[in-house]
Write a protein that holds these residues in place. Structure first.
Motif, mmCIF file in Angstrom:
data_model
loop_
_atom_site.group_PDB
_atom_site.id
_atom_site.type_symbol
_atom_site.label_atom_id
_atom_site.label_comp_id
_atom_site.label_asym_id
_atom_site.label_seq_id
_atom_site.Cartn_x
_atom_site.Cartn_y
_atom_site.Cartn_z
ATOM 1 N N ALA A 1 0.820 -1.214 0.000
ATOM 2 C CA ALA A 1 0.000 0.000 0.000
ATOM 3 C C ALA A 1 0.853 1.263 0.000
ATOM 4 C CB ALA A 1 -0.910 0.009 1.216
ATOM 5 N N ARG A 2 0.354 2.251 -0.727
ATOM 6 C CA ARG A 2 0.951 3.576 -0.722
ATOM 7 C C ARG A 2 0.209 4.439 0.297
ATOM 8 N NH1 ARG A 2 1.917 5.022 -7.091
ATOM 9 N NH2 ARG A 2 3.663 3.599 -7.391
ATOM 10 N N PRO A 3 0.768 5.586 0.661
ATOM 11 C CA PRO A 3 0.117 6.424 1.687
ATOM 12 C C PRO A 3 -1.320 6.830 1.342
ATOM 13 C CG PRO A 3 2.361 7.148 1.347
ATOM 14 C CD PRO A 3 2.099 6.099 0.311
ATOM 15 N N ASP A 4 -1.597 7.150 0.077
ATOM 16 C CA ASP A 4 -2.963 7.551 -0.270
ATOM 17 C C ASP A 4 -3.939 6.381 -0.136
ATOM 18 O OD1 ASP A 4 -1.747 6.280 -2.438
ATOM 19 O OD2 ASP A 4 -3.015 7.300 -3.910
ATOM 20 N N GLU A 5 -3.465 5.174 -0.395
ATOM 21 C CA GLU A 5 -4.316 3.992 -0.238
ATOM 22 C C GLU A 5 -4.573 3.693 1.239
ATOM 23 O OE1 GLU A 5 -2.536 2.115 -4.340
ATOM 24 O OE2 GLU A 5 -1.825 1.353 -2.430
ATOM 25 N N VAL A 6 -3.569 3.937 2.088
ATOM 26 C CA VAL A 6 -3.749 3.739 3.523
ATOM 27 C C VAL A 6 -4.730 4.774 4.075
ATOM 28 C CG1 VAL A 6 -2.585 3.763 5.765
ATOM 29 C CG2 VAL A 6 -1.482 2.680 3.804
#
Length: 81
Positions: A44-49
């Motif tokens: 996961a990337r930060p925007d997905e988290v």
């Protein structure tokens, strides 16, 4: 009165079971697969988290799938060169 009870209870149970079958079939199509969740949590990337905590698993998986599709599309486009 007892005769109505004997007739009514099995009918109510049968209709409840049919109703739950419909609910279950809808949930089955909407459900999230375990493999998708594991892959999201590992990559996961930060925007997905942020989407996971703010809007739920559905939106986070949607962003993850869009990113994954975009990456595979770019890889396919690079191969012929």
């Amino acid at each position: 009165m007892t005769a109505w009870f004997v007739i009514l209870v099995p009918l109510v149970i049968m209709f409840f079971a049919l109703f739950m079958e419909r609910v279950e079939s809808r949930i089955r199509h909407v459900s999230v697969h375990e493999d998708d969740v594991e892959e999201l949590l590992e990559n996961a990337r930060p925007d997905e988290v942020r989407a996971l905590f703010g809007q739920g698993i559905g939106r986070a998986l949607e962003l993850f799938r869009l990113r994954r599709r975009g990456r595979s599309g770019r890889l396919k486009a690079r191969r012929p060169r």
